[in-house]
Design an enzyme around this catalytic site. Structure first.
Site, PDB file in Angstrom:
ATOM      1  NE  ARG A   1      -9.636  -5.545   0.620  1.00 14.92           N
ATOM      2  CZ  ARG A   1      -9.336  -4.466   0.848  1.00 14.92           C
ATOM      3  NH1 ARG A   1      -9.996  -3.377   1.520  1.00 14.92           N
ATOM      4  NH2 ARG A   1      -7.898  -4.652   0.683  1.00 14.92           N
TER       5      ARG A   1
ATOM      6  CB  CYS B   1     -13.884   1.129  -0.025  1.00 15.03           C
ATOM      7  SG  CYS B   1     -13.358   2.685   0.177  1.00 15.03           S
TER       8      CYS B   1
ATOM      9  CG  HIS C   1      -8.550   0.157  -2.881  1.00 15.64           C
ATOM     10  ND1 HIS C   1      -7.618  -1.077  -2.511  1.00 15.64           N
ATOM     11  CD2 HIS C   1      -9.156   0.339  -1.702  1.00 15.64           C
ATOM     12  CE1 HIS C   1      -7.780  -1.313  -1.091  1.00 15.64           C
ATOM     13  NE2 HIS C   1      -8.862  -0.556  -0.659  1.00 15.64           N
TER      14      HIS C   1
ATOM     15  CD  GLN D   1     -13.048  -2.295  -0.401  1.00 18.95           C
ATOM     16  OE1 GLN D   1     -12.254  -2.168   0.327  1.00 18.95           O
ATOM     17  NE2 GLN D   1     -14.134  -2.783  -0.386  1.00 18.95           N
TER      18      GLN D   1
ATOM     19  NE  ARG E   1      -3.912   0.628   2.025  1.00 17.27           N
ATOM     20  CZ  ARG E   1      -5.244   0.464   2.405  1.00 17.27           C
ATOM     21  NH1 ARG E   1      -5.226   1.402   3.842  1.00 17.27           N
ATOM     22  NH2 ARG E   1      -6.124  -0.064   1.814  1.00 17.27           N
TER      23      ARG E   1
ATOM     24  CG  ASP F   1     -13.459   6.205  -1.151  1.00 16.93           C
ATOM     25  OD1 ASP F   1     -13.605   6.005   0.196  1.00 16.93           O
ATOM     26  OD2 ASP F   1     -12.638   6.131  -1.659  1.00 16.93           O
TER      27      ASP F   1
HETATM   28  N1  NVA Z   1     -10.047   6.490  -1.417  1.00 20.48           N
HETATM   29  C1  NVA Z   1      -9.764   6.127  -0.197  1.00 20.48           C
HETATM   30  C2  NVA Z   1      -9.919   4.480   0.339  1.00 20.48           C
HETATM   31  C3  NVA Z   1      -9.531   4.255   1.563  1.00 20.48           C
HETATM   32  C4  NVA Z   1      -9.619   2.673   1.671  1.00 20.48           C
HETATM   33  C5  NVA Z   1      -8.144   6.483   0.122  1.00 20.48           C
HETATM   34  O1  NVA Z   1      -7.452   6.172  -0.809  1.00 20.48           O
HETATM   35  O2  NVA Z   1      -7.845   7.057   1.456  1.00 20.48           O
HETATM   36  N1   CP Z   2     -11.223  -0.368   2.406  1.00 20.98           N
HETATM   37  C1   CP Z   2      -9.872  -0.539   3.046  1.00 20.98           C
HETATM   38  O1   CP Z   2      -9.026  -0.632   2.130  1.00 20.98           O
HETATM   39  O2   CP Z   2      -9.709  -0.309   4.271  1.00 20.98           O
HETATM   40  P1   CP Z   2      -8.416  -0.060   5.078  1.00 20.98           P
HETATM   41  O3   CP Z   2      -7.787   1.481   4.697  1.00 20.98           O
HETATM   42  O4   CP Z   2      -8.977  -0.056   6.496  1.00 20.98           O
HETATM   43  O5   CP Z   2      -7.283  -1.076   4.754  1.00 20.98           O
END
Ligand code: NVA
Ligand code: CP
Length: 312
Positions: A294, A266, A137, A140, A110, A226
Protein backbone atom coordinates in the site's frame (compact mmCIF):
# COMPACT_ATOMS: atom_id res chain seq x y z
CA UNK A 1 -16.17 35.88 -7.68
CA UNK A 2 -16.32 32.14 -7.39
CA UNK A 3 -14.19 30.30 -9.93
CA UNK A 4 -15.17 26.83 -11.17
CA UNK A 5 -12.66 24.14 -10.23
CA UNK A 6 -10.85 22.80 -13.28
CA UNK A 7 -12.58 19.91 -15.01
CA UNK A 8 -9.11 18.79 -16.12
CA UNK A 9 -7.94 17.71 -12.66
CA UNK A 10 -7.09 14.01 -12.61
CA UNK A 11 -8.75 12.10 -9.76
CA UNK A 12 -8.58 8.46 -8.66
CA UNK A 13 -12.14 7.84 -7.52
CA UNK A 14 -12.49 4.34 -8.91
CA UNK A 15 -10.12 1.86 -10.48
CA UNK A 16 -11.18 2.57 -14.05
CA UNK A 17 -10.08 6.20 -13.71
CA UNK A 18 -6.69 4.86 -14.80
CA UNK A 19 -6.25 3.09 -18.11
CA UNK A 20 -4.07 0.09 -18.75
CA UNK A 21 -1.09 2.09 -19.93
CA UNK A 22 -1.22 4.34 -16.85
CA UNK A 23 -1.53 1.30 -14.58
CA UNK A 24 1.48 -0.35 -16.18
CA UNK A 25 3.45 2.88 -15.70
CA UNK A 26 2.36 3.00 -12.03
CA UNK A 27 3.38 -0.59 -11.33
CA UNK A 28 6.83 0.01 -12.84
CA UNK A 29 7.14 3.29 -10.95
CA UNK A 30 6.15 1.49 -7.73
CA UNK A 31 9.03 -0.94 -8.25
CA UNK A 32 11.49 1.96 -8.59
CA UNK A 33 10.11 3.93 -5.64
CA UNK A 34 10.11 0.82 -3.45
CA UNK A 35 13.74 0.14 -4.38
CA UNK A 36 14.74 3.69 -3.43
CA UNK A 37 13.00 3.29 -0.05
CA UNK A 38 14.57 -0.11 0.61
CA UNK A 39 18.04 1.27 -0.13
CA UNK A 40 17.51 4.30 2.15
CA UNK A 41 17.78 6.68 -0.80
CA UNK A 42 16.29 10.07 -0.01
CA UNK A 43 13.59 10.90 -2.57
CA UNK A 44 11.68 14.14 -2.05
CA UNK A 45 9.81 14.94 -5.28
CA UNK A 46 6.81 16.26 -3.32
CA UNK A 47 8.60 18.71 -1.01
CA UNK A 48 6.28 21.56 0.00
CA UNK A 49 3.21 19.57 -1.14
CA UNK A 50 0.38 19.00 1.31
CA UNK A 51 -1.95 16.02 1.39
CA UNK A 52 -5.22 16.31 3.31
CA UNK A 53 -6.65 12.98 4.48
CA UNK A 54 -10.34 12.92 5.40
CA UNK A 55 -11.61 9.89 7.30
CA UNK A 56 -15.28 9.23 7.92
CA UNK A 57 -14.52 5.57 8.79
CA UNK A 58 -11.76 3.90 10.83
CA UNK A 59 -8.37 3.00 9.36
CA UNK A 60 -4.93 1.73 10.26
CA UNK A 61 -3.21 0.89 6.93
CA UNK A 62 -4.70 3.62 4.77
CA UNK A 63 -3.90 6.43 7.15
CA UNK A 64 -0.43 5.16 7.91
CA UNK A 65 0.54 4.42 4.31
CA UNK A 66 -0.65 7.79 2.99
CA UNK A 67 0.83 9.80 5.85
CA UNK A 68 4.16 7.96 5.89
CA UNK A 69 4.26 7.93 2.08
CA UNK A 70 3.78 11.68 1.82
CA UNK A 71 6.44 12.34 4.46
CA UNK A 72 8.89 9.99 2.78
CA UNK A 73 8.46 11.97 -0.46
CA UNK A 74 9.22 15.25 1.30
CA UNK A 75 5.66 16.52 1.71
CA UNK A 76 3.30 16.71 4.65
CA UNK A 77 -0.06 15.18 5.47
CA UNK A 78 -2.94 16.55 7.54
CA UNK A 79 -5.53 14.25 9.10
CA UNK A 80 -9.17 15.32 9.38
CA UNK A 81 -12.07 13.22 10.60
CA UNK A 82 -15.80 13.68 10.75
CA UNK A 83 -15.83 13.87 14.54
CA UNK A 84 -13.48 16.83 14.92
CA UNK A 85 -14.24 18.86 11.79
CA UNK A 86 -17.25 20.71 10.42
CA UNK A 87 -17.86 17.75 8.09
CA UNK A 88 -19.62 15.98 10.93
CA UNK A 89 -21.81 19.01 11.59
CA UNK A 90 -23.44 19.14 8.19
CA UNK A 91 -21.19 21.44 6.15
CA UNK A 92 -22.05 20.59 2.53
CA UNK A 93 -19.47 18.33 0.93
CA UNK A 94 -19.34 20.73 -2.06
CA UNK A 95 -18.29 23.58 0.23
CA UNK A 96 -15.72 21.36 1.92
CA UNK A 97 -14.30 20.51 -1.53
CA UNK A 98 -13.96 24.18 -2.44
CA UNK A 99 -12.23 25.13 0.82
CA UNK A 100 -10.00 22.12 1.44
CA UNK A 101 -8.70 22.10 -2.14
CA UNK A 102 -7.66 25.77 -1.85
CA UNK A 103 -5.35 24.92 1.03
CA UNK A 104 -3.79 21.71 -0.18
CA UNK A 105 -2.30 19.95 -3.21
CA UNK A 106 -3.96 16.56 -2.90
CA UNK A 107 -6.90 15.08 -0.98
CA UNK A 108 -7.58 11.50 0.09
CA UNK A 109 -11.05 10.60 1.34
CA UNK A 110 -12.47 7.52 3.09
CA UNK A 111 -16.23 7.79 3.29
CA UNK A 112 -19.57 6.04 2.84
CA UNK A 113 -21.41 6.43 -0.51
CA UNK A 114 -19.35 6.90 -3.67
CA UNK A 115 -21.56 9.90 -4.49
CA UNK A 116 -19.98 11.78 -1.55
CA UNK A 117 -16.45 11.56 -2.95
CA UNK A 118 -17.72 12.40 -6.44
CA UNK A 119 -19.44 15.55 -5.18
CA UNK A 120 -16.27 16.55 -3.33
CA UNK A 121 -14.12 15.94 -6.42
CA UNK A 122 -16.45 17.96 -8.66
CA UNK A 123 -15.67 20.95 -6.43
CA UNK A 124 -11.99 20.30 -5.92
CA UNK A 125 -9.13 22.15 -7.62
CA UNK A 126 -6.72 19.36 -6.72
CA UNK A 127 -6.66 15.58 -7.32
CA UNK A 128 -8.86 13.47 -5.05
CA UNK A 129 -8.02 9.86 -4.18
CA UNK A 130 -10.56 7.27 -2.99
CA UNK A 131 -9.27 5.75 0.26
CA UNK A 132 -12.35 3.45 0.41
CA UNK A 133 -16.04 4.00 -0.12
CA UNK A 134 -18.97 1.60 0.28
CA UNK A 135 -18.59 0.79 -3.42
CA UNK A 136 -14.83 0.75 -4.11
CA UNK A 137 -11.34 0.40 -2.63
CA UNK A 138 -9.08 1.19 -5.60
CA UNK A 139 -5.83 1.85 -3.71
CA UNK A 140 -6.03 -1.58 -2.13
CA UNK A 141 -6.46 -3.29 -5.49
CA UNK A 142 -3.47 -1.36 -6.85
CA UNK A 143 -1.44 -2.86 -4.00
CA UNK A 144 -2.91 -6.33 -4.49
CA UNK A 145 -2.14 -6.43 -8.19
CA UNK A 146 1.33 -5.01 -7.66
CA UNK A 147 1.89 -7.75 -5.06
CA UNK A 148 0.72 -10.40 -7.52
CA UNK A 149 3.07 -9.06 -10.21
CA UNK A 150 5.96 -8.94 -7.76
CA UNK A 151 5.39 -12.55 -6.69
CA UNK A 152 4.29 -14.18 -9.93
CA UNK A 153 4.62 -11.81 -12.94
CA UNK A 154 1.85 -10.47 -15.15
CA UNK A 155 -1.75 -10.95 -13.99
CA UNK A 156 -3.08 -10.94 -17.57
CA UNK A 157 -5.04 -14.13 -18.30
CA UNK A 158 -4.86 -15.33 -14.68
CA UNK A 159 -7.82 -16.31 -12.50
CA UNK A 160 -8.62 -14.60 -9.21
CA UNK A 161 -11.15 -16.32 -6.93
CA UNK A 162 -13.19 -13.89 -4.87
CA UNK A 163 -14.88 -15.68 -1.96
CA UNK A 164 -17.47 -13.88 0.21
CA UNK A 165 -19.20 -10.54 0.05
CA UNK A 166 -19.68 -8.62 -3.21
CA UNK A 167 -18.38 -5.52 -1.43
CA UNK A 168 -16.09 -2.59 -2.28
CA UNK A 169 -13.10 -4.93 -2.70
CA UNK A 170 -14.98 -7.32 -4.96
CA UNK A 171 -16.33 -4.51 -7.15
CA UNK A 172 -12.85 -3.09 -7.57
CA UNK A 173 -11.35 -6.48 -8.50
CA UNK A 174 -14.05 -6.73 -11.18
CA UNK A 175 -13.20 -3.32 -12.62
CA UNK A 176 -9.50 -4.18 -12.60
CA UNK A 177 -10.16 -7.46 -14.45
CA UNK A 178 -11.79 -5.55 -17.30
CA UNK A 179 -8.86 -3.16 -17.65
CA UNK A 180 -5.98 -5.59 -17.13
CA UNK A 181 -7.60 -8.57 -18.86
CA UNK A 182 -7.78 -11.26 -16.18
CA UNK A 183 -10.72 -13.31 -14.87
CA UNK A 184 -12.51 -13.23 -11.54
CA UNK A 185 -14.43 -16.24 -10.24
CA UNK A 186 -16.87 -14.89 -7.68
CA UNK A 187 -18.75 -16.89 -5.08
CA UNK A 188 -21.11 -15.09 -2.70
CA UNK A 189 -23.96 -16.43 -0.59
CA UNK A 190 -27.42 -16.09 -2.17
CA UNK A 191 -28.72 -12.51 -2.06
CA UNK A 192 -25.20 -11.07 -1.81
CA UNK A 193 -24.43 -11.42 -5.53
CA UNK A 194 -22.52 -8.88 -7.64
CA UNK A 195 -24.54 -5.86 -8.77
CA UNK A 196 -22.85 -5.01 -12.10
CA UNK A 197 -24.14 -1.46 -12.23
CA UNK A 198 -23.01 -0.68 -8.67
CA UNK A 199 -19.65 -2.26 -9.50
CA UNK A 200 -19.35 0.09 -12.50
CA UNK A 201 -18.70 -2.72 -14.98
CA UNK A 202 -18.70 -2.46 -18.76
CA UNK A 203 -19.77 -6.08 -19.31
CA UNK A 204 -19.75 -9.64 -18.03
CA UNK A 205 -16.77 -11.03 -19.95
CA UNK A 206 -14.23 -10.98 -17.14
CA UNK A 207 -16.13 -12.65 -14.34
CA UNK A 208 -18.16 -15.74 -13.62
CA UNK A 209 -20.37 -16.38 -10.59
CA UNK A 210 -20.35 -19.70 -8.72
CA UNK A 211 -22.84 -20.87 -6.09
CA UNK A 212 -20.21 -23.24 -4.66
CA UNK A 213 -17.14 -21.42 -3.30
CA UNK A 214 -14.97 -24.51 -3.87
CA UNK A 215 -15.78 -24.37 -7.58
CA UNK A 216 -14.84 -20.69 -7.69
CA UNK A 217 -11.46 -21.54 -6.14
CA UNK A 218 -10.74 -24.50 -8.43
CA UNK A 219 -7.42 -23.90 -10.27
CA UNK A 220 -7.38 -20.20 -9.27
CA UNK A 221 -4.02 -18.41 -9.32
CA UNK A 222 -5.02 -16.16 -6.45
CA UNK A 223 -7.64 -16.75 -3.76
CA UNK A 224 -8.84 -13.69 -1.90
CA UNK A 225 -11.54 -12.67 0.51
CA UNK A 226 -12.54 -9.92 2.93
CA UNK A 227 -14.57 -9.44 6.09
CA UNK A 228 -18.17 -10.62 6.03
CA UNK A 229 -19.36 -7.29 7.42
CA UNK A 230 -17.82 -4.13 5.98
CA UNK A 231 -17.72 -0.78 7.76
CA UNK A 232 -21.10 0.88 7.61
CA UNK A 233 -22.99 -2.44 7.54
CA UNK A 234 -22.56 -3.35 11.23
CA UNK A 235 -26.33 -3.57 11.81
CA UNK A 236 -26.38 -6.65 9.53
CA UNK A 237 -23.53 -8.39 11.37
CA UNK A 238 -25.52 -11.11 13.15
CA UNK A 239 -27.39 -12.12 10.00
CA UNK A 240 -24.21 -12.06 7.93
CA UNK A 241 -22.39 -14.38 10.35
CA UNK A 242 -25.02 -17.02 9.57
CA UNK A 243 -25.32 -16.30 5.83
CA UNK A 244 -21.55 -16.41 5.18
CA UNK A 245 -20.69 -19.40 7.39
CA UNK A 246 -19.87 -21.64 4.37
CA UNK A 247 -17.75 -18.97 2.64
CA UNK A 248 -14.52 -19.40 4.60
CA UNK A 249 -11.20 -19.70 2.77
CA UNK A 250 -9.59 -22.71 4.44
CA UNK A 251 -6.89 -25.28 3.72
CA UNK A 252 -9.27 -27.46 1.64
CA UNK A 253 -10.08 -24.50 -0.56
CA UNK A 254 -6.42 -23.58 -1.07
CA UNK A 255 -5.74 -27.24 -1.96
CA UNK A 256 -8.22 -27.07 -4.86
CA UNK A 257 -6.69 -23.85 -6.23
CA UNK A 258 -3.61 -23.90 -8.51
CA UNK A 259 -0.54 -25.43 -6.89
CA UNK A 260 1.28 -22.12 -6.61
CA UNK A 261 -1.83 -20.07 -5.77
CA UNK A 262 -1.43 -17.07 -3.48
CA UNK A 263 -3.77 -15.97 -0.71
CA UNK A 264 -4.52 -12.27 -0.17
CA UNK A 265 -6.70 -10.31 2.25
CA UNK A 266 -6.83 -6.51 2.44
CA UNK A 267 -6.93 -6.70 6.29
CA UNK A 268 -8.09 -6.40 8.98
CA UNK A 269 -8.85 -10.15 8.94
CA UNK A 270 -11.04 -12.24 11.22
CA UNK A 271 -9.40 -15.65 11.60
CA UNK A 272 -12.07 -18.33 11.96
CA UNK A 273 -14.60 -16.29 9.96
CA UNK A 274 -13.75 -15.43 6.35
CA UNK A 275 -10.33 -17.13 6.56
CA UNK A 276 -8.93 -19.98 8.65
CA UNK A 277 -5.86 -19.22 10.77
CA UNK A 278 -4.00 -21.92 8.83
CA UNK A 279 -4.45 -20.11 5.50
CA UNK A 280 -3.96 -16.61 6.88
CA UNK A 281 -0.66 -17.57 8.52
CA UNK A 282 0.24 -20.30 6.03
CA UNK A 283 2.85 -20.54 3.26
CA UNK A 284 0.60 -19.27 0.44
CA UNK A 285 -0.39 -16.11 2.28
CA UNK A 286 1.22 -12.85 1.14
CA UNK A 287 -0.92 -10.59 3.31
CA UNK A 288 2.00 -8.73 4.93
CA UNK A 289 3.68 -8.02 1.59
CA UNK A 290 0.27 -6.90 0.31
CA UNK A 291 -0.18 -4.51 3.26
CA UNK A 292 3.33 -3.08 2.86
CA UNK A 293 2.78 -2.48 -0.83
CA UNK A 294 0.00 0.00 0.00
CA UNK A 295 2.83 2.37 0.93
CA UNK A 296 4.77 1.91 -2.28
CA UNK A 297 1.91 1.97 -4.81
CA UNK A 298 0.33 5.02 -3.20
CA UNK A 299 3.65 6.89 -3.34
CA UNK A 300 3.71 6.17 -7.08
CA UNK A 301 0.05 7.22 -7.36
CA UNK A 302 0.56 10.51 -5.51
CA UNK A 303 3.65 11.27 -7.57
CA UNK A 304 1.72 10.58 -10.79
CA UNK A 305 -1.31 12.68 -9.86
CA UNK A 306 0.88 15.63 -8.83
CA UNK A 307 3.79 15.47 -11.27
CA UNK A 308 2.63 13.28 -14.15
CA UNK A 309 5.05 10.75 -15.58
CA UNK A 310 8.59 11.13 -14.31
CA UNK A 311 11.87 9.34 -14.80
CA UNK A 312 14.68 8.77 -12.34
N1 NVA B 1 -14.61 -4.23 2.90
C1 NVA B 1 -13.95 -3.70 4.07
C2 NVA B 1 -12.56 -3.31 3.75
C3 NVA B 1 -11.78 -2.74 4.89
C4 NVA B 1 -10.40 -2.31 4.52
C5 NVA B 1 -14.75 -2.51 4.58
O1 NVA B 1 -15.23 -1.71 3.76
O2 NVA B 1 -14.91 -2.36 5.80
N1 CP C 1 -6.95 -2.49 4.07
C1 CP C 1 -7.24 -1.28 4.58
O1 CP C 1 -7.70 -0.37 3.87
O2 CP C 1 -6.97 -1.17 5.89
P1 CP C 1 -7.40 0.00 6.88
O3 CP C 1 -8.90 -0.09 7.05
O4 CP C 1 -6.66 -0.29 8.16
O5 CP C 1 -7.02 1.32 6.28
Amino acid sequence: MSEKPSAKVKHFLQFKDLNREELEYLFERTRIIKQKYKSYQQYWPLSDRTLVMIFEKASTRTRLSFEAGMQQMGGSAIYLNTRDSQLGRGEPVEDAGQVISRMSDLVMIRTFEQSIIERFAANSRVPVINGLTNEYHPCQILADIYTYIEQRGSIQGKTVAWIGDSNNMCNTWLQAAEILDFNVHVSTPPEYEVEPERAGLYGHEHYEEFTDPMEAARDADLVTTDVWTSMGFEAENEERMKDFADWQVDEDMMAIAAKDALFMHCLPAHRGEEVSAGVMDGPQSVVWEEAENRLHVQKALMEYLLLGKVTG
